[in-house]
Scaffold this active site. Sequence first.
Site, PDB file in Angstrom:
ATOM      1  N   ASP A 249      -1.184  -7.761   7.629  1.00  0.00           N
ATOM      2  CA  ASP A 249      -2.636  -7.999   7.508  1.00  0.00           C
ATOM      3  C   ASP A 249      -3.111  -8.546   6.256  1.00  0.00           C
ATOM      4  O   ASP A 249      -2.685  -9.434   5.760  1.00  0.00           O
ATOM      5  CB  ASP A 249      -3.493  -6.575   7.807  1.00  0.00           C
ATOM      6  CG  ASP A 249      -2.944  -5.433   7.006  1.00  0.00           C
ATOM      7  OD1 ASP A 249      -1.877  -5.468   6.312  1.00  0.00           O
ATOM      8  OD2 ASP A 249      -3.284  -4.245   7.261  1.00  0.00           O
TER       9      ASP A 249
ATOM     10  N   GLU B 156       5.985  -5.473   7.043  1.00  0.00           N
ATOM     11  CA  GLU B 156       5.182  -4.500   8.006  1.00  0.00           C
ATOM     12  C   GLU B 156       5.940  -4.376   9.534  1.00  0.00           C
ATOM     13  O   GLU B 156       5.907  -3.055  10.061  1.00  0.00           O
ATOM     14  CB  GLU B 156       3.898  -4.978   8.306  1.00  0.00           C
ATOM     15  CG  GLU B 156       2.911  -4.677   7.189  1.00  0.00           C
ATOM     16  CD  GLU B 156       2.797  -5.831   6.108  1.00  0.00           C
ATOM     17  OE1 GLU B 156       2.091  -5.863   5.149  1.00  0.00           O
ATOM     18  OE2 GLU B 156       3.868  -6.808   6.206  1.00  0.00           O
TER      19      GLU B 156
ATOM     20  N   GLY C 138       0.607  -5.117   1.047  1.00  0.00           N
ATOM     21  CA  GLY C 138      -0.629  -4.931   0.386  1.00  0.00           C
ATOM     22  C   GLY C 138      -0.709  -5.823  -1.227  1.00  0.00           C
ATOM     23  O   GLY C 138      -1.676  -6.172  -1.499  1.00  0.00           O
TER      24      GLY C 138
ATOM     25  N   GLY D 168       0.836  -1.110  -0.011  1.00  0.00           N
ATOM     26  CA  GLY D 168       0.025   0.047  -0.148  1.00  0.00           C
ATOM     27  C   GLY D 168       0.758   1.056   0.047  1.00  0.00           C
ATOM     28  O   GLY D 168       1.979   1.231   0.404  1.00  0.00           O
TER      29      GLY D 168
END
Length: 240
Positions: A153, A145, A122, A73
């Site tokens: 996630d 992350e 992402g 992301g």
Amino acid sequence: MASNVTSDRDLNQVLFEAASCVLKVTLNRPRQLNCLTFDMIAQLLRTFEECEQDPQVRLVIVKGKGKTFCAGGDVVRLIKFMLKGDFPSVVDFYRKQLTFDYLVATYKNPVVFLINGAVMGGGAGLSMNAKFRIVTENTVFAMPEASFGHHPDVGASYFLSRLPGHFGEYLGLTGAKINGAEMLACGLATHFVYSKDIESMEDALCEALSSKSVHESNISRIIKEFVGNPVLKEGCGLKR
């Protein structure tokens, strides 16, 4: 075929091309390593939803422009939102992203991801939940992350927890990088194809599926005609 979706605000960050019964989707931010913005995810979600109801769309192929598939992301934009106190925009981003990841995982039509280059964060959530995940000698996977105080996630608790032994926990906790051969060996990838053969395989899929019914077995058969035999590097924990 659903109409193409473009964004004047961000200069066509996602390109959509209809090729017979196949929709080709290209992430188009090569200078930013194809990092996902809110506009990109909104375009992807809207188009995938339309195409799932379109009987003319029988296969979706997703790839990245340039040397990277998707490095995650657009964290820089998210941090700017947070520094301005614009937390609703951050929430909207993650809500839209996770909704799209779930759509890919449950999609009615076959989706083939051509992961030629880095796939991280992402970008992994975008592709690792699909049934066809094709990697090359250029592919590098990581969930980085943890390096900036976040946690994996985007469905990572699903696809990492299904890796052999505690390898998924290792990748999630350390952000370690692995290559395409290692992704295939541990199950993150379904096929390994050398980058020089990717375009030919893509053309073969489009040509074959334009005249035949689309079944996962047909797609697998075509892809297997192009698969390579990668060699795991010495010292790899997955090498037996």
